[in-house]
Design an enzyme around this catalytic site. Sequence first.
Site, PDB file in Angstrom:
ATOM      1  N   SER A   1       0.805  -1.058   0.015  1.00  0.00           N
ATOM      2  CA  SER A   1       0.038   0.292   0.169  1.00  0.00           C
ATOM      3  C   SER A   1       0.378   1.494   0.285  1.00  0.00           C
ATOM      4  O   SER A   1       0.364   2.536  -0.328  1.00  0.00           O
ATOM      5  CB  SER A   1      -1.402   0.039   0.614  1.00  0.00           C
ATOM      6  OG  SER A   1      -0.310  -0.049   2.365  1.00  0.00           O
TER       7      SER A   1
ATOM      8  N   ASP B   1      -3.105   8.609   8.024  1.00  0.00           N
ATOM      9  CA  ASP B   1      -3.692   6.949   9.310  1.00  0.00           C
ATOM     10  C   ASP B   1      -2.355   5.869   9.676  1.00  0.00           C
ATOM     11  O   ASP B   1      -1.678   7.102   9.992  1.00  0.00           O
ATOM     12  CB  ASP B   1      -4.849   6.091   8.104  1.00  0.00           C
ATOM     13  CG  ASP B   1      -3.182   5.634   6.669  1.00  0.00           C
ATOM     14  OD1 ASP B   1      -2.430   5.007   7.329  1.00  0.00           O
ATOM     15  OD2 ASP B   1      -4.068   5.270   5.826  1.00  0.00           O
TER      16      ASP B   1
ATOM     17  N   HIS C   1      -0.313   4.492   7.602  1.00  0.00           N
ATOM     18  CA  HIS C   1       0.955   5.402   6.478  1.00  0.00           C
ATOM     19  C   HIS C   1       1.322   6.499   6.624  1.00  0.00           C
ATOM     20  O   HIS C   1      -0.010   7.700   6.975  1.00  0.00           O
ATOM     21  CB  HIS C   1       0.182   5.888   5.024  1.00  0.00           C
ATOM     22  CG  HIS C   1      -0.518   3.673   5.090  1.00  0.00           C
ATOM     23  ND1 HIS C   1      -1.561   3.722   5.221  1.00  0.00           N
ATOM     24  CD2 HIS C   1      -0.258   2.823   3.927  1.00  0.00           C
ATOM     25  CE1 HIS C   1      -2.040   2.202   4.756  1.00  0.00           C
ATOM     26  NE2 HIS C   1      -0.549   1.956   4.155  1.00  0.00           N
TER      27      HIS C   1
END
Length: 387
Positions: free
Chosen positions: A48, A336, A339
């Site tokens: 991600s 978040d 991240h």
Amino acid sequence: MFQLLSTVIVLALIPSQWSWGNPMIDGVNAQTNNAPRDVPAIYLFGDSTADSGNNNEMLTIARANFPPYGRDFDTRHASGRFSNGKMTSDWITDFLRLPLAPPYMSPEAQMFPFQGANFASAGAGILNNTGNVLGQKISGWQQIELFLQRRNELIAKMGVDAASTHLRDSILYIATGGNDYIHNWITNDTDAALLPHDQFNNLLLTTFENQLQVLYNAGARKVAVLGIGPVGCAPHFLWLSNTTTGECMETVNQYVSQFNDGLREMLVRFNQQHQGAHFVYRDIWNTVYSMAKFPQNYGFTNGDTACCGLDHYGGGSRCLSPSMVCENPPANVWWDEYHPSHRANNFIARQIWSGVDPSTTTHNSTSTTVYSFLTVQQLAALELTDV
Ligand SMILES: *[C@@H]1O[C@H](CO)[C@@H](O)[C@H](O)[C@H]1NC(C)=O
Ligand SMILES: *[C@@H]1O[C@H](CO)[C@@H](O)[C@H](O)[C@H]1NC(C)=O
Ligand SMILES: *[C@@H]1O[C@H](CO)[C@@H](O)[C@H](O)[C@H]1NC(C)=O
Ligand SMILES: *[C@@H]1O[C@H](CO)[C@@H](O)[C@H](O)[C@H]1NC(C)=O
């Protein structure tokens, strides 16, 4: 000849500032002809931290194609990137003056076959089963299979010589491994997680080396391999540890550091054993750790709390709605629970690109050797002749 002609025509049809869902990148001119001469494209692999939308149509909770993701991206579009704006890989692409590579799962990847491709998939890791608990994803091996598929497509379109030169001179960017800890070993998600850490670490490194070998055999020569960041400092782990003083989970950090140490050694050996290989280790551990601990040195006010999340450190929940967003996103290192933010990713990318990084030992590193690897900027400038 026809093949060549159609190639030229297709290239001429690409709007000069085209890029996936994002025609203007912060005013950076994304014209391909401004790219360093030797770098025709970028190919991305991993998780991600590099996925630009491959998971959007998949059955997985590892998706970011809804607001508030992308709120500070140039287009304000939630493209699937796990960031309020750019990912580290987007900044690197900017520095290379290349257009953003389309997610391989998007129609654009077929429309613009010469603009590189992004194979990264949120939730993926080095091992096949990593991230299964989240849902569908493109595993590490599957990403490599898709790269081989793209290579065949390029050979069909350009011929084998041009395709080989294209791949030799392109940059490959690989950011993986974090999920093998976060969504596998630490959480006891698979059989591999039953192994003691030394053995698990060896399994990761031998599997990764086999994957790099396939990329080398396919003609990749300029490969930037990112180390894992200090995941124990991510807001999710601060929340999990019930800390009230913001310390990182150093046990988790130690495991990850051990992987990074092994990765460095493996890459030194890999380059010695493979003619013309420039597979460079790029450290992100130190930059992220330093931002988390000394946010004010980078102009942040908060180094431990997710801007978008719930509960302590914003680490108790995924970022799910615009109502969860903090007041001043640029003030936070973390966007978040896992991240880094748009601005933090810029600092990370600058280190990867030009940092004075003889990849010195990390904090609490088990190794004392100093290795010297090229920066991505140096990698881009390298002129290779053999195919
Ligand atoms: C991982 O998946 C690939 C297919 O993508 C398969 O070829 C390989 O054997 C699998 N590895 C393991 C250890 O299961
Ligand atoms: C995973 O298994 C180990 C060893 O059995 C145990 O100590 C640890 O608490 C487990 N972790 C989780 C998250 O279940
Ligand atoms: C955190 O607190 C919860 C609830 O009190 C508890 O179940 C959990 O074991 C604690 N975790 C750690 C790492 O101490
Ligand atoms: C190094 O490890 C020790 C003990 O595990 C921990 O207290 C310390 O905070 C760590 N320091 C860094 C810079 O990671």
